[in-house]
Design a protein around this motif. Structure first.
Motif, mmCIF file in Angstrom:
data_model
loop_
_atom_site.group_PDB
_atom_site.id
_atom_site.type_symbol
_atom_site.label_atom_id
_atom_site.label_comp_id
_atom_site.label_asym_id
_atom_site.label_seq_id
_atom_site.Cartn_x
_atom_site.Cartn_y
_atom_site.Cartn_z
ATOM 1 N N VAL A 280 -1.251 7.721 -4.354
ATOM 2 C CA VAL A 280 -1.053 6.308 -4.034
ATOM 3 C C VAL A 280 0.213 6.148 -3.192
ATOM 4 C CG1 VAL A 280 -0.685 4.001 -4.987
ATOM 5 C CG2 VAL A 280 -2.226 5.613 -6.144
ATOM 6 N N GLY A 281 0.101 5.402 -2.092
ATOM 7 C CA GLY A 281 1.203 5.254 -1.154
ATOM 8 C C GLY A 281 2.142 4.108 -1.491
ATOM 9 N N TRP A 285 0.491 3.536 3.569
ATOM 10 C CA TRP A 285 -0.513 4.583 3.745
ATOM 11 C C TRP A 285 -0.951 5.184 2.416
ATOM 12 C CZ3 TRP A 285 -2.705 4.992 8.349
ATOM 13 C CH2 TRP A 285 -2.001 4.505 9.460
ATOM 14 N N GLU A 286 -2.270 5.224 2.230
ATOM 15 C CA GLU A 286 -2.895 5.911 1.088
ATOM 16 C C GLU A 286 -3.412 7.261 1.577
ATOM 17 O OE1 GLU A 286 -2.815 4.291 -2.010
ATOM 18 O OE2 GLU A 286 -1.480 3.082 -0.757
ATOM 19 N N GLU A 287 -3.298 8.296 0.740
ATOM 20 C CA GLU A 287 -3.632 9.621 1.263
ATOM 21 C C GLU A 287 -4.489 10.446 0.305
ATOM 22 O OE1 GLU A 287 0.701 10.942 1.279
ATOM 23 O OE2 GLU A 287 -0.287 12.840 0.764
ATOM 24 N N GLU A 307 5.411 9.226 3.980
ATOM 25 C CA GLU A 307 4.326 8.486 3.328
ATOM 26 C C GLU A 307 3.073 8.808 4.139
ATOM 27 O OE1 GLU A 307 4.693 4.260 3.462
ATOM 28 O OE2 GLU A 307 2.996 3.905 2.106
ATOM 29 N N GLU A 329 -5.918 9.822 5.561
ATOM 30 C CA GLU A 329 -5.075 8.726 5.099
ATOM 31 C C GLU A 329 -5.663 7.433 5.631
ATOM 32 O OE1 GLU A 329 -1.126 9.033 6.641
ATOM 33 O OE2 GLU A 329 -1.794 9.179 8.720
ATOM 34 N N HIS A 332 -2.942 0.161 4.488
ATOM 35 C CA HIS A 332 -3.164 -0.939 3.561
ATOM 36 C C HIS A 332 -3.942 -2.077 4.204
ATOM 37 C CE1 HIS A 332 0.023 0.101 0.297
ATOM 38 N NE2 HIS A 332 -0.697 1.134 0.652
ATOM 39 N N SER A 342 -4.286 0.647 -2.776
ATOM 40 C CA SER A 342 -4.030 1.691 -3.781
ATOM 41 C C SER A 342 -5.258 2.572 -3.937
ATOM 42 C CB SER A 342 -3.660 1.042 -5.123
ATOM 43 O OG SER A 342 -3.331 2.014 -6.088
ATOM 44 N N ILE A 343 -5.145 3.813 -3.501
ATOM 45 C CA ILE A 343 -6.287 4.726 -3.536
ATOM 46 C C ILE A 343 -6.586 5.165 -4.969
ATOM 47 C CG2 ILE A 343 -4.911 6.823 -3.215
ATOM 48 C CD1 ILE A 343 -7.151 7.847 -1.339
ATOM 49 N N ASP A 365 -10.814 2.541 -3.548
ATOM 50 C CA ASP A 365 -9.541 1.830 -3.588
ATOM 51 C C ASP A 365 -9.614 0.816 -4.718
ATOM 52 O OD1 ASP A 365 -6.978 1.313 -1.670
ATOM 53 O OD2 ASP A 365 -7.628 -0.571 -2.607
#
Ligand SMILES: [Ca+2]
Length: 421
Positions: A280-281, A285-287, A307, A329, A332, A342-343, A365
């Motif tokens: 969670v980034g 960015w979520e990865e 991030e 990635e 948001h 939030s992944i 997500d």
């Protein structure tokens, strides 16, 4: 569209030149196979033979999923799984501290297990967060939980099934494997799972607040922001043999990999042994990180120097000399098909009910969408996309049953959906 970081992958619709069906029989390092095609992945505790991985094929441009609601009326579910030897029921983790059993869609009146936890409802990230059954659970009844104690401490502890009732557990702690004081209510990690090496992996968050104020992510002398690897069958301090920093001054012997922010949900591909970490980034960015099964540990995934692939705190990057970048990635906002705050990590599909889904990593997500991608031969095949056909809900987790079928956990409304043909 999601930015694909794999070598040879652009963000256009053209698959890399080396994608497409493969029939070669050797050299599949990413799948834990040595050049002779012999399984080098150690003991296979996943219940599925680690045979020849299927050919790499690009992900479909569109993916429609059908789901069936299998359990409803839950409070704050955050995980679902099956136990070895218990194909008849689902085990559901409620964030409030209970583990429920559902049989044929009906939750049994008495919980399997319950424990006092810190949890105030709403968006509280504390509570009972993780559950892992010992690979030999059917015989030994051992299971493990990750929870946030009323004191705020982050803990992993062992418990045992009741000797006289397989639908109940003893509430007496057998052992405490991990117990760390915390300084904030958020970013607690919470996922635990056994690898096919037989060791228990524990994902911890950076402790919380925002921006990694304790700079724990890259601190090899702190257990936060890490993937830990524990030996639950040995004696002593639980650090598993072969952990990369064992015996090094000022570094924790329990650490397997580092540079994570809040690896809330992650999993092993039960066929290949590859590990998929959804981290969670912060604000942008979520990865998704992938650790090949052949890894010997020590990977640095970048937080809080980066991030995703983006600079976050460049002064900290010296603590991560070899940044292992995410395979994917998404931002948001403004990301098109893939975006969200939030992944939530899921599973690579290895079931039998939906052949076309084989090898597809299903994730999502918290804001509701279900995403998919295929990672094979060290690269993303095709493009990541957003699946259609899934009812909206707060996607708190995914789960996988003993047959490899995948479930979606909605925390609100509290229910379990099964992905079906
Ligand atoms: Ca915390």
């Amino acid at each position: 569209l999601v930015l694909l970081m794999a070598a040879g992958c652009g963000d256009d619709a053209t698959p890399p030149a080396d994608s497409g069906p493969r029939r070669d029989t050797g050299g599949r390092d990413a799948a834990g196979m040595d050049a002779d095609g012999v399984d080098s992945g150690g003991t296979d505790s996943g219940g599925v033979d680690a045979g020849e991985p299927p050919a790499c094929e690009p992900a479909p441009a569109d993916l429609a999923l059908n789901t069936m609601e299998v359990v409803s009326g839950l409070a704050d579910p955050v995980y679902v799984t099956q136990a070895p030897g218990r194909n008849d029921v689902l085990f559901i983790v409620e964030q409030n501290g209970e583990i429920l059993i559902a049989r044929d869609g009906t939750v049994l009146p008495e919980p399997f297990f319950s424990i006092d936890v810190a949890f105030d409802g709403g968006n509280d990230e504390r509570g009972l967060l993780g559950l892992a059954f010992h690979p030999d659970y059917d015989a030994n009844g051992r299971f493990f939980i990750y929870y946030i104690a009323p004191s705020g401490d982050n803990r992993v502890a062992e418990y045992a099934r009741s000797a006289g009732d397989e639908d109940r557990a003893n509430m007496t702690e057998v052992a405490r494997l991990y117990d760390e004081e915390d300084f904030a209510g958020n970013h607690n990690g919470g996922m635990i799972a056994f690898g096919r090496d037989g060791y228990l992996y524990v994902g911890t968050g950076d402790g919380g607040g925002g921006g990694d104020p304790g700079m724990t992510g890259l601190d090899l002398n702190h257990p936060f922001g890490k993937m830990l690897r524990l030996d639950v069958d040995g004696s002593g301090n639980y650090a598993a043999p072969g952990n990369p920093f064992m015996g090094m001054a000022g570094r924790l012997a329990t650490i397997w990999s580092y540079g994570l922010r809040n690896p809330w949900r992650w999993s092993f591909d039960r066929l290949t042994g590859d590990m998929y970490i959804a981290d969670v980034g912060q604000d942008e960015w979520e990865e998704v990180d992938v650790q090949p099964a052949a890894s010997t540990g020590g990977e640095c995934y970048g937080w809080s120097g980066w991030e995703g692939t983006h600079d976050f705190a460049p002064a900290r990057q010296a603590g991560c000399p070899e940044h292992v970048e995410p395979i994917a990635e998404y931002p948001h906002s403004g990301g098109g098909e893939l975006e969200g705050p939030s992944i939530t990590g899921g599973y690579v599909y290895r079931g039998s009910a939906i052949p076309s889904l084989q090898g597809t990593y299903i994730f999502g997500d918290i804001s509701g969408p279900i995403y998919y991608l295929r990672w094979c031969d060290g690269a993303i095949q095709g493009e990541a996309g957003r699946a259609s056909g899934v009812p909206m809900g707060q996607v708190s987790s995914f789960g996988e049953d003993n047959a490899g079928e995948i479930y979606i956990v909605h925390r609100n409304p509290g229910r379990i959906l099964k992905i079906v043909p």
